[in-house]
Design a protein around this motif. Structure first.
Motif, mmCIF file in Angstrom:
data_model
loop_
_atom_site.group_PDB
_atom_site.id
_atom_site.type_symbol
_atom_site.label_atom_id
_atom_site.label_comp_id
_atom_site.label_asym_id
_atom_site.label_seq_id
_atom_site.Cartn_x
_atom_site.Cartn_y
_atom_site.Cartn_z
ATOM 1 N N VAL A 1 0.709 -1.164 -0.066
ATOM 2 C CA VAL A 1 0.014 0.150 0.051
ATOM 3 C C VAL A 1 1.069 1.206 -0.217
ATOM 4 C CG1 VAL A 1 -1.526 1.413 1.178
ATOM 5 C CG2 VAL A 1 -1.690 -1.015 1.212
ATOM 6 N N LEU A 2 0.515 2.346 -0.947
ATOM 7 C CA LEU A 2 1.329 3.472 -0.881
ATOM 8 C C LEU A 2 0.152 4.533 -0.437
ATOM 9 C CD1 LEU A 2 3.887 5.079 -1.841
ATOM 10 C CD2 LEU A 2 2.672 5.383 -4.213
ATOM 11 N N VAL A 3 0.665 5.365 0.393
ATOM 12 C CA VAL A 3 -0.249 6.454 0.935
ATOM 13 C C VAL A 3 0.589 7.807 0.748
ATOM 14 C CG1 VAL A 3 -1.711 7.294 2.903
ATOM 15 C CG2 VAL A 3 -1.355 5.015 2.397
ATOM 16 N N THR A 4 -0.104 8.902 0.488
ATOM 17 C CA THR A 4 0.496 10.213 0.492
ATOM 18 C C THR A 4 -0.406 11.074 1.419
ATOM 19 O OG1 THR A 4 -0.915 11.247 -1.185
ATOM 20 C CG2 THR A 4 1.130 10.205 -2.240
ATOM 21 N N ALA A 5 0.303 11.955 2.075
ATOM 22 C CA ALA A 5 -0.263 12.472 3.148
ATOM 23 C C ALA A 5 0.438 14.154 3.327
ATOM 24 C CB ALA A 5 -0.132 11.804 4.448
ATOM 25 N N GLY A 6 -0.386 15.124 4.051
ATOM 26 C CA GLY A 6 0.321 16.347 4.288
ATOM 27 C C GLY A 6 0.186 17.431 3.174
ATOM 28 N N PRO A 7 0.608 18.411 3.210
ATOM 29 C CA PRO A 7 1.036 19.403 2.532
ATOM 30 C C PRO A 7 2.261 19.397 1.415
ATOM 31 C CG PRO A 7 1.774 20.401 4.347
ATOM 32 C CD PRO A 7 1.473 18.936 4.764
ATOM 33 N N THR A 8 2.157 20.375 0.499
ATOM 34 C CA THR A 8 3.414 20.516 -0.329
ATOM 35 C C THR A 8 3.894 21.956 0.129
ATOM 36 O OG1 THR A 8 2.451 20.905 -2.295
ATOM 37 C CG2 THR A 8 3.254 18.735 -1.979
ATOM 38 N N GLU B 1 -3.610 8.450 9.255
ATOM 39 C CA GLU B 1 -4.415 7.559 9.819
ATOM 40 C C GLU B 1 -4.853 6.522 8.821
ATOM 41 O OE1 GLU B 1 -5.464 7.437 13.003
ATOM 42 O OE2 GLU B 1 -4.414 8.988 13.570
ATOM 43 N N VAL B 2 -4.868 6.843 7.596
ATOM 44 C CA VAL B 2 -4.980 5.677 6.704
ATOM 45 C C VAL B 2 -3.790 4.586 6.609
ATOM 46 C CG1 VAL B 2 -5.311 5.217 4.137
ATOM 47 C CG2 VAL B 2 -6.542 7.026 5.173
ATOM 48 N N LEU C 1 4.614 5.442 3.219
ATOM 49 C CA LEU C 1 3.884 6.845 3.357
ATOM 50 C C LEU C 1 4.796 7.845 3.014
ATOM 51 C CD1 LEU C 1 1.781 8.328 4.864
ATOM 52 C CD2 LEU C 1 3.060 8.498 6.764
ATOM 53 N N VAL C 2 4.424 8.495 1.937
ATOM 54 C CA VAL C 2 5.256 9.777 1.237
ATOM 55 C C VAL C 2 4.349 10.878 1.863
ATOM 56 C CG1 VAL C 2 5.701 10.710 -0.989
ATOM 57 C CG2 VAL C 2 5.518 8.509 -0.703
ATOM 58 N N ALA C 3 5.111 11.641 2.778
ATOM 59 C CA ALA C 3 4.742 12.728 3.442
ATOM 60 C C ALA C 3 5.311 13.913 3.268
ATOM 61 C CB ALA C 3 4.994 12.442 5.081
ATOM 62 N N GLY C 4 4.311 14.929 2.997
ATOM 63 C CA GLY C 4 4.934 16.261 2.692
ATOM 64 C C GLY C 4 5.441 16.770 4.283
ATOM 65 N N PRO C 5 5.625 18.172 4.452
ATOM 66 C CA PRO C 5 6.262 18.630 5.686
ATOM 67 C C PRO C 5 5.089 18.688 6.717
ATOM 68 C CG PRO C 5 6.924 20.089 4.058
ATOM 69 C CD PRO C 5 5.886 19.175 3.236
ATOM 70 N N THR C 6 5.285 17.887 7.852
ATOM 71 C CA THR C 6 4.503 17.584 8.970
ATOM 72 C C THR C 6 4.981 17.227 10.239
ATOM 73 O OG1 THR C 6 2.450 16.249 9.744
ATOM 74 C CG2 THR C 6 3.828 15.495 8.331
ATOM 75 N N SER C 7 4.675 17.497 11.116
ATOM 76 C CA SER C 7 5.179 17.157 12.470
ATOM 77 C C SER C 7 4.646 15.709 13.207
ATOM 78 C CB SER C 7 4.876 18.288 13.764
ATOM 79 O OG SER C 7 3.465 18.567 13.752
ATOM 80 N N LEU C 8 3.727 15.131 12.420
ATOM 81 C CA LEU C 8 3.236 13.862 12.860
ATOM 82 C C LEU C 8 4.459 12.981 12.947
ATOM 83 C CD1 LEU C 8 0.039 13.952 10.822
ATOM 84 C CD2 LEU C 8 0.288 14.402 13.278
ATOM 85 N N ASP C 9 4.258 11.881 13.773
ATOM 86 C CA ASP C 9 5.124 10.687 14.127
ATOM 87 C C ASP C 9 4.734 9.824 13.123
ATOM 88 O OD1 ASP C 9 6.409 11.961 16.258
ATOM 89 O OD2 ASP C 9 5.045 10.960 17.636
ATOM 90 N N THR C 10 5.643 8.966 12.666
ATOM 91 C CA THR C 10 5.371 7.818 11.731
ATOM 92 C C THR C 10 4.755 6.657 12.558
ATOM 93 O OG1 THR C 10 7.716 8.405 10.619
ATOM 94 C CG2 THR C 10 6.619 6.112 10.113
ATOM 95 N N GLN D 1 -16.962 12.259 12.368
ATOM 96 C CA GLN D 1 -16.316 11.331 13.477
ATOM 97 C C GLN D 1 -14.870 11.383 13.170
ATOM 98 O OE1 GLN D 1 -16.842 6.848 12.200
ATOM 99 N NE2 GLN D 1 -18.224 7.774 10.737
ATOM 100 N N SER D 2 -13.970 10.598 14.032
ATOM 101 C CA SER D 2 -12.760 10.835 13.969
ATOM 102 C C SER D 2 -12.029 10.329 12.790
ATOM 103 C CB SER D 2 -11.984 10.039 15.019
ATOM 104 O OG SER D 2 -12.216 8.598 15.100
ATOM 105 N N LYS D 3 -10.785 10.945 12.447
ATOM 106 C CA LYS D 3 -10.280 10.675 11.374
ATOM 107 C C LYS D 3 -9.761 9.191 11.142
ATOM 108 C CE LYS D 3 -8.970 15.191 9.512
ATOM 109 N NZ LYS D 3 -7.931 16.279 9.241
ATOM 110 N N SER D 4 -9.549 8.583 12.394
ATOM 111 C CA SER D 4 -9.005 7.172 12.522
ATOM 112 C C SER D 4 -10.437 6.232 12.060
ATOM 113 C CB SER D 4 -8.516 7.047 13.842
ATOM 114 O OG SER D 4 -9.499 7.016 14.828
#
Length: 441
Positions: free
Chosen positions: A226-233, A254-255, A268-277, A416-419
């Motif tokens: 599974v490949l997921v992208t998240a966050g802003p650019t 969450e996905v 998970l391909v992530a743009g700049p974010t402070s979230l933990d992996t 509801q929650s994003k999870s």
């Protein structure tokens, strides 16, 4: 993810058999035992002879607070009190048998019913489910024999947690690492939760007059990539200024977390974010849309499911400055150019059997725009949300979305929650598609 008790699942009084085999990754089993104990579980360690070359039975016995077992026919006092049938007793005692790390040799023995150690004997006797966490070099893991053995184990109803991708003891980089202990503990909790659901469901079916609410269990993604992208650019104007958006990446993270919990090999391909992996997820950090495009396209041929949850910039400055632009009187004029359309490119090069899921953030004519986007970009699903709705969109822990399938099915998912939204989304994506509703939300 922290290993503090507050961040660990509740495994109170759960009985876990932990099989440790002869891999260099056996050193991780000490942390795994520690986390299981902190989660409230009872842990009984079974070691193969090869495992003791990498970690001491004394270490694991001290952490588990139980004698580590290795031999089918023990010597000493235990052999006088029925110790030679202990594998039978353990098979009845356990809620789950976890083999971590599981070497290629042990996988072959488990797949073909060999019985030459306390671990393999207990596996044959166990009435509980078994979960294996492979650990070996890249080429051993991808070898057809190993993959056949993993397929046999899955077909027999056992749980296979895919090996992680990363640097291996040989110096090679690839898939073959034992999943991290945190990820294994989360998966254990998930599997036991699903077993509890099944027991509840069976009891409910036997007593149909009872009206208990039972949630649908999560569908497995064992063996899926599974490949997921998240966050802003962030699109640079100059070294200190950029064009971006308020996305925190929470929905995509969450996905990714939920897909990993279901057994998928997640990137998970992530743009700049402070979230933990999330536990068990391989993370690739990018900044610009161009970087995200390159990261996604380089992996598109090797994945089964793509979920594009990132908030990607549609435009970027045509000629970003190499130095900070000084403030001048009057207006600043920026010339913008289009960025690569990552999702459209994926649709144009869609692989056989691959599923593509897009996200659409719309403020006007949402359903019509979402359906057009499905066709234009060759998607299977699209998730529509409106940032103007309270509790939805950027910077919130909740979301309210509508799911659209290319065959016409549509479903409104309440706030509801994003999870929870991630769970529902993956439930629908992995399940058979319902008949078209014929309704327009």
């Amino acid at each position: 993810m922290s290993d503090s008790p507050a961040s660990l699942p509740n495994l109170s009084r759960r009985r876990i058999l932990l099989g440790v085999t002869g891999s260099i990754a056996a050193y991780k089993s000490a942390l795994l035992v520690r986390l299981l104990k902190k989660s409230g579980a009872y842990v009984q360690v079974l070691m193969t002879e090869g495992a003791s070359r990498f970690i001491s039975p004394l270490t694991l016995g001290t952490l588990s607070e139980r004698e580590v077992l290795t031999e089918i026919f023990p010597e000493g006092p235990s052999s006088e009190d029925g110790g030679w049938t202990k594998h039978v007793d353990l098979g009845l005692w356990a809620d789950l048998l976890v083999v971590a790390p599981a070497t290629a040799q042990t996988l072959a023995k488990l797949a073909h019913g060999f019985c030459d150690s306390m671990l393999t004997a207990t596996a044959l006797s166990a009435r509980c489910p078994m979960m294996v966490c492979p650990a070996m070099d890249r080429d051993m893991y991808t070898h057809p024999s190993t993959q056949r053995n993993l397929t046999l184990l899955r077909e027999d109803g056992h749980i296979v947690m895919p090996a992680a991708h990363g640097e291996l003891a040989s110096g090679l980089v690839g898939q073959g690492r034992m999943p991290e202990p945190n990820a294994i503990v989360q998966r254990i909790a998930h599997e036991l939760e699903d077993r509890a659901f099944a027991a509840d469901r069976d009891a409910h079916e036997k007593a149909p007059n009872e009206t208990r609410a039972v949630e649908k269990p999560n569908d497995s993604l064992d063996g899926k990539r599974v490949l997921v992208t998240a966050g802003p650019t962030q699109e640079p104007v100059d070294p200190v200024r950029m064009l971006t958006n308020p996305s925190t990446g929470t929905m995509g993270f969450e996905v990714a977390r939920e897909a990993a919990r279901r057994g998928a090999d997640v990137t998970l391909v992530a743009g700049p974010t402070s979230l933990d992996t999330p536990p068990g997820v391989t993370r690739v950090d990018v900044r610009t849309t161009e970087e995200m495009h390159e990261a996604v396209q380089s992996r598109r041929e090797e994945v089964d499911l793509v979920v594009m949850a990132a908030a990607v910039a549609d435009y970027t400055p045509k000629n970003p400055s190499d130095s900070k632009q000084k403030k001048e009187d009057g207006n600043l004029v920026l010339h913008l150019r289009r960025t690569p359309d990552i999702l459209k490119t994926l649709g144009e090069h869609k692989q056989p059997g691959q599923t593509l899921v897009g996200f659409a953030l719309e403020t006007d004519d949402g359903p019509a725009n979402a359906r057009r986007k499905i066709e234009r970009k060759n998607l299977d699903w699209i998730v529509l949300n409106d940032p103007k709705e309270e509790g939805a969109g950027f910077g919130t822990k909740t979301n309210r979305v509508t799911l659209f399938h290319r065959d016409g099915y549509a479903e409104e998912v309440p706030l509801q929650s994003k999870s929870q939204v991630a769970r529902i989304l993956l439930d629908r994506v992995t399940a058979s598609v319902p008949e078209p509703s014929g309704e327009t939300p």
